[in-house]
Scaffold this motif. Structure first.
Motif, short mmCIF file in Angstrom:
data_model
loop_
_atom_site.label_atom_id
_atom_site.label_comp_id
_atom_site.label_asym_id
_atom_site.label_seq_id
_atom_site.Cartn_x
_atom_site.Cartn_y
_atom_site.Cartn_z
N VAL A 14 0.83 -1.20 0.00
CA VAL A 14 0.00 0.00 0.00
C VAL A 14 0.87 1.25 0.00
CG1 VAL A 14 -1.68 1.33 1.33
CG2 VAL A 14 -1.98 -1.13 1.05
N GLN A 15 1.92 1.23 0.81
CA GLN A 15 2.80 2.41 0.87
C GLN A 15 3.47 2.65 -0.48
OE1 GLN A 15 2.65 4.19 3.70
NE2 GLN A 15 3.65 5.78 2.49
N GLN A 16 3.87 1.58 -1.16
CA GLN A 16 4.50 1.72 -2.47
C GLN A 16 3.51 2.28 -3.50
OE1 GLN A 16 6.51 -1.78 -3.85
NE2 GLN A 16 7.16 -0.84 -5.78
N LEU A 17 2.28 1.78 -3.48
CA LEU A 17 1.27 2.30 -4.40
C LEU A 17 1.01 3.79 -4.15
CD1 LEU A 17 -1.23 -0.70 -4.28
CD2 LEU A 17 0.00 0.09 -6.32
N LEU A 18 0.95 4.18 -2.89
CA LEU A 18 0.72 5.58 -2.55
C LEU A 18 1.91 6.44 -2.98
CD1 LEU A 18 -0.81 5.12 1.00
CD2 LEU A 18 -2.02 6.02 -1.00
N ALA A 19 3.12 5.92 -2.80
CA ALA A 19 4.31 6.68 -3.16
C ALA A 19 4.40 6.91 -4.66
CB ALA A 19 5.56 5.96 -2.66
N GLU A 20 3.88 5.96 -5.44
CA GLU A 20 3.95 6.05 -6.89
C GLU A 20 2.79 6.84 -7.50
OE1 GLU A 20 4.10 1.98 -8.02
OE2 GLU A 20 6.22 1.73 -7.45
N ALA A 21 1.82 7.23 -6.69
CA ALA A 21 0.66 7.96 -7.19
C ALA A 21 1.07 9.37 -7.61
CB ALA A 21 -0.42 8.02 -6.13
N PRO A 22 0.59 9.83 -8.75
CA PRO A 22 0.92 11.20 -9.19
C PRO A 22 0.29 12.23 -8.26
CG PRO A 22 -0.74 10.24 -10.62
CD PRO A 22 -0.27 9.14 -9.73
N PRO A 23 0.95 13.37 -8.06
CA PRO A 23 0.42 14.38 -7.14
C PRO A 23 -0.76 15.14 -7.73
CG PRO A 23 2.41 15.19 -8.19
CD PRO A 23 2.26 13.75 -8.63
N ALA A 82 -6.70 3.24 -7.29
CA ALA A 82 -7.22 3.63 -5.97
C ALA A 82 -6.22 4.51 -5.23
CB ALA A 82 -7.53 2.38 -5.15
N ALA A 83 -4.94 4.18 -5.33
CA ALA A 83 -3.91 4.95 -4.63
C ALA A 83 -3.88 6.40 -5.10
CB ALA A 83 -2.55 4.30 -4.83
N THR A 84 -4.20 6.64 -6.37
CA THR A 84 -4.23 8.00 -6.88
C THR A 84 -5.24 8.84 -6.12
OG1 THR A 84 -3.67 7.15 -9.07
CG2 THR A 84 -4.47 9.40 -8.96
N THR A 140 -17.23 20.09 -6.75
CA THR A 140 -16.64 20.02 -8.08
C THR A 140 -15.90 18.69 -8.24
OG1 THR A 140 -16.30 22.42 -8.11
CG2 THR A 140 -15.03 21.12 -9.68
N PRO A 141 -16.26 17.88 -9.25
CA PRO A 141 -15.56 16.61 -9.47
C PRO A 141 -14.30 16.80 -10.31
CG PRO A 141 -17.47 16.75 -10.90
CD PRO A 141 -17.44 18.03 -10.12
N HIS A 142 -13.28 15.99 -9.99
CA HIS A 142 -12.00 16.03 -10.70
C HIS A 142 -11.60 14.59 -11.03
CE1 HIS A 142 -11.25 20.16 -9.00
NE2 HIS A 142 -11.99 19.65 -8.03
N LEU A 143 -11.35 14.29 -12.25
CA LEU A 143 -10.87 12.98 -12.64
C LEU A 143 -9.38 12.86 -12.32
CD1 LEU A 143 -11.26 10.21 -13.96
CD2 LEU A 143 -10.80 11.31 -16.18
N LEU A 144 -9.03 11.86 -11.53
CA LEU A 144 -7.65 11.63 -11.14
C LEU A 144 -6.98 10.54 -11.96
CD1 LEU A 144 -8.21 11.61 -7.26
CD2 LEU A 144 -7.69 13.58 -8.73
N GLU A 149 -9.05 23.52 -12.27
CA GLU A 149 -9.77 22.91 -13.36
C GLU A 149 -9.94 21.42 -13.14
OE1 GLU A 149 -11.07 24.57 -15.95
OE2 GLU A 149 -10.41 26.40 -14.95
N GLN A 150 -10.90 20.82 -13.79
CA GLN A 150 -11.07 19.38 -13.72
C GLN A 150 -9.83 18.72 -14.28
OE1 GLN A 150 -14.65 18.32 -15.72
NE2 GLN A 150 -15.96 19.06 -14.09
N GLU A 151 -9.32 17.73 -13.55
CA GLU A 151 -8.07 17.08 -13.95
C GLU A 151 -8.37 15.82 -14.74
OE1 GLU A 151 -5.18 16.75 -10.92
OE2 GLU A 151 -5.97 18.42 -9.79
N ARG A 152 -7.64 15.67 -15.81
CA ARG A 152 -7.82 14.50 -16.68
C ARG A 152 -6.59 13.62 -16.58
NH1 ARG A 152 -11.69 14.52 -20.32
NH2 ARG A 152 -11.21 12.32 -20.13
N ALA A 153 -6.81 12.31 -16.49
CA ALA A 153 -5.68 11.38 -16.44
C ALA A 153 -5.01 11.33 -17.80
CB ALA A 153 -6.17 9.99 -16.06
#
Length: 270
Positions: A25-34, A56-58, A232-236, A266-270
């Motif tokens: 879990v920690q690795q997935l969180l660390a690799e998630a884009p900011p 999910a980690a994102t 406001t929804p934002h796509l991660l 602004e709404q963020e797009r992956a």
């Protein structure tokens, strides 16, 4: 004597060994884009971590700046094994995971117990993975918090929204909706369908159905509440199992979406 719901899918959807689970879990969180957001609500996928953990980690990584303020998580997910009318509380005092025990918010449970769409069903929660797989992420990001888990069955968007309204709270309360997107379509078709579904959610649009998202019912309830509270929804992140660890012949779609109060960019797009 307290009643504790034991893990049902540890060793299947995620590691059962506490050290391995914490590491993964920690690795997935660390690799998630900011993403510089402070969410009030999240939509996150609930497949095995090898398939949807990175998506999910994102979402969960966005909680870090506000983690110290979050004291309660209202977690809604669809039922996969037991039919439920309305939204079911587990009738338990705590949920265990390999990372430790999470106390349930029994006061919040009492606050919604008088609503006709709220029931109690230990069976609906006993083997349900859609809620369980979110817990290790929440434990690693938030540390200590109280949980109010609801297994969502047959309910209208307004019935779900009414429950959310009673539990809305302030910055101490986070709402998490657990849902995957399309199921078992070919890769290209899934991408098209999931993109349309996500656009509907981002526009706080008309209700989505269970072919578009298995957690369509709680998502629709969140959309009603989001309109009322001007979220406001934002796509991660938007991917599918063909992008992560599976064949592209028949894929399952995953999205992470954050809902913020006010207009945080602004709404963020992956």
């Amino acid at each position: 004597m307290s009643t504790v719901r034991q893990p049902a899918v540890a060793g299947m959807f995620y590691p059962a060994d506490p050290r391995q689970l914490a590491h993964d879990v920690q690795q997935l969180l660390a690799e998630a884009p900011p993403h510089e957001l402070i969410p009030k609500a999240l939509i996150v996928p609930h497949a095995g971590y090898i398939y949807s953990g990175a998506i999910a980690a994102t979402a969960y990584a966005t909680l870090r700046p506000a983690a110290a303020h979050i004291r309660r998580v209202v977690l809604l997910g669809p039922t996969h094994r037991v039919a439920v009318f309305g939204l079911a509380l587990p009738g338990a005092d705590a949920f265990d995971t390999p990372l430790g025990r999470i106390e349930l918010d029994t006061e919040a449970a009492r606050a919604i117990a008088d609503l006709p769409q709220v029931t109690v069903s230990a069976d609906a929660h006993a083997l349900e993975h859609s809620l369980e797989v979110q817990l290790p992420f929440l434990q690693r990001v938030l540390g200590k918090f109280r949980l109010l888990p609801l297994a969502v069955g047959m309910a209208t968007p307004e019935e779900v929204a009414e429950v959310l309204e009673k539990l809305w709270g302030g910055e101490e309360t986070l709402i998490v909706i657990s849902s995957d997107l399309s199921h078992f379509l070919p890769y290209a078709a899934a991408r098209h369908v999931d993109e349309e579904t996500v656009q509907t959610i981002l526009k706080l649009g008309p209700p989505i159905d269970h072919e578009q998202a298995c957690g369509g019912t709680p998502i629709n309830g969140l959309i009603v509440a989001a309109r009322r509270h001007r979220l406001t929804p934002h796509l991660l992140d938007l991917r599918n199992s063909g992008d992560t660890a599976g064949s592209q012949d028949r894929v399952v779609g995953y999205a992470s979406i954050a809902f913020t109060e006010g207009d945080q960019g602004e709404q963020e797009r992956a």
